[in-house]
Design an enzyme around this catalytic site. Sequence first.
Site, PDB file in Angstrom:
ATOM      1  N   THR A   1       0.885  -1.226   0.094  1.00 19.41           N
ATOM      2  CA  THR A   1       0.073  -0.033  -0.161  1.00 19.41           C
ATOM      3  C   THR A   1       0.758   1.285  -0.110  1.00 19.41           C
ATOM      4  O   THR A   1       0.265   2.156  -0.539  1.00 19.41           O
ATOM      5  CB  THR A   1      -1.001  -0.109   1.263  1.00 19.41           C
ATOM      6  OG1 THR A   1      -1.812  -1.125   0.890  1.00 19.41           O
ATOM      7  CG2 THR A   1      -1.651   1.275   1.457  1.00 19.41           C
TER       8      THR A   1
ATOM      9  N   SER B   1       1.397  -7.601  -0.837  1.00 11.91           N
ATOM     10  CA  SER B   1       2.073  -8.757   0.202  1.00 11.91           C
ATOM     11  C   SER B   1       1.080  -9.813   0.676  1.00 11.91           C
ATOM     12  O   SER B   1       1.914 -10.800   1.138  1.00 11.91           O
ATOM     13  CB  SER B   1       2.769  -8.121   1.415  1.00 11.91           C
ATOM     14  OG  SER B   1       1.672  -7.669   2.383  1.00 11.91           O
TER      15      SER B   1
ATOM     16  N   THR C   1       1.561  -4.114   4.211  1.00 15.11           N
ATOM     17  CA  THR C   1       1.675  -4.493   5.896  1.00 15.11           C
ATOM     18  C   THR C   1       0.956  -5.846   6.095  1.00 15.11           C
ATOM     19  O   THR C   1       1.167  -6.411   7.475  1.00 15.11           O
ATOM     20  CB  THR C   1       0.622  -3.283   6.338  1.00 15.11           C
ATOM     21  OG1 THR C   1      -0.863  -3.816   5.933  1.00 15.11           O
ATOM     22  CG2 THR C   1       0.919  -2.098   6.431  1.00 15.11           C
ATOM     23  N   ASP C   2       0.253  -6.351   4.908  1.00 14.56           N
ATOM     24  CA  ASP C   2      -0.434  -7.664   5.197  1.00 14.56           C
ATOM     25  C   ASP C   2       0.420  -8.870   5.787  1.00 14.56           C
ATOM     26  O   ASP C   2      -0.100  -9.890   6.524  1.00 14.56           O
ATOM     27  CB  ASP C   2      -1.424  -8.088   4.342  1.00 14.56           C
ATOM     28  CG  ASP C   2      -2.518  -6.878   4.142  1.00 14.56           C
ATOM     29  OD1 ASP C   2      -2.925  -6.605   5.144  1.00 14.56           O
ATOM     30  OD2 ASP C   2      -3.437  -7.122   3.173  1.00 14.56           O
TER      31      ASP C   2
HETATM   32  C1  SIN Z   1      -0.189  -5.337   1.190  1.00 17.20           C
HETATM   33  O1  SIN Z   1      -0.053  -6.000   2.152  1.00 17.20           O
HETATM   34  O2  SIN Z   1       0.597  -5.406   0.179  1.00 17.20           O
HETATM   35  C2  SIN Z   1      -1.503  -4.461   0.756  1.00 17.20           C
HETATM   36  C3  SIN Z   1      -2.001  -3.924   2.236  1.00 17.20           C
HETATM   37  C4  SIN Z   1      -1.059  -3.130   2.918  1.00 17.20           C
HETATM   38  O3  SIN Z   1       0.064  -2.778   2.627  1.00 17.20           O
HETATM   39  O4  SIN Z   1      -1.755  -2.292   4.003  1.00 17.20           O
END
Ligand code: SIN
Length: 318
Positions: free
Chosen positions: A16, A62, A95-96
């Site tokens: 993100t 991710s 973040t995931d």
């Molecule tokens: C991801 O994990 O690539 C998408 C969601 C995020 O980064 O919050």
Amino acid sequence: MANPSPHLLLVATGGTIAGRASSAQDNLGYRAAELSAQDLVAAVPALASVPLRCLQLAQLDSKDMSHAVWQGLVRCLAAELARPDVSGVVITHGTDTLEETAFFLQRVLAPEKPVVLTAAMRPATSLQADGPQNLLDAVCVAQAAGARGVLVAFGGQVHAGDELRKVDAYRLQAFDSEPAGPLALVEEGRVLALRPWPQATGLGAALCERPLADWPRVGWITSHAGFDAALVDAAVAAGFDGLVLAGTGNGSLHADLEAAAVRALQAGLQLRLSTRCGSGRVVGPGGLVVPVSATHSPAQARVALLLDLLAQPARPQA
Ligand code: SIN
């Protein structure tokens, strides 16, 4: 030849933090992993004076993180960290699965130089974009005297890579590292250490050189009301090498899952017990069939078991 000048390496992998939406109010309908490493740096004017080399290693959401990308990251980091002119590395990530990548890299490399992961809960186009500040904080941490190991700079806090947990699906303050808590805070460009930087020995990058097709197959199954043991039996039949069982509460398992776990152990799978609770870990062993994973979350326990199995010779398939 003149000595190469010291600099940081920025390794971008997507997420993100590199996401874009068609409107600044849209924090949901965006596309992750669109901006390049150079775009991320250009959005932070304070980075113009920081010696920083950019490398786009991957460009993905991710949730789709793969062992192939992890293998590529380990190879890249092992080579780059060995260079005397590279003083540290910053990695941008989604973040995931941040907690899985951070745990994996710390267990494998436990580097003496800082490797600082960062991410964002809002896309770069958002009114609330948190990526630029998180990236600047990550660079500050990578430049901090004595910083070492795999660290995560997020929301003004610095967490140990092998203690991180994503605890919120939407809010900006999405991570913690309970029970120990953050290693440091970042305030207006200053890093305030709260605990010593991690001192550990890594398993070594060579562990990840096994061809990907031969990496152990390790899954994770959660105990729940009305559990259907066919799920475990299918994993055994499919040739899985290991399973993490996320138990209820302090690691208790539905009776049908416990019986299936015994069958899986008899079939040669390695099992680890974790808890499906949002925080805390299983306080064991307490007479359970399955060894307790000393790590906190099922996500971390799965990576720990994967690494345990990678360190063992491959299991002959039936
Ligand atoms: C991801 O994990 O690539 C998408 C969601 C995020 O980064 O919050």
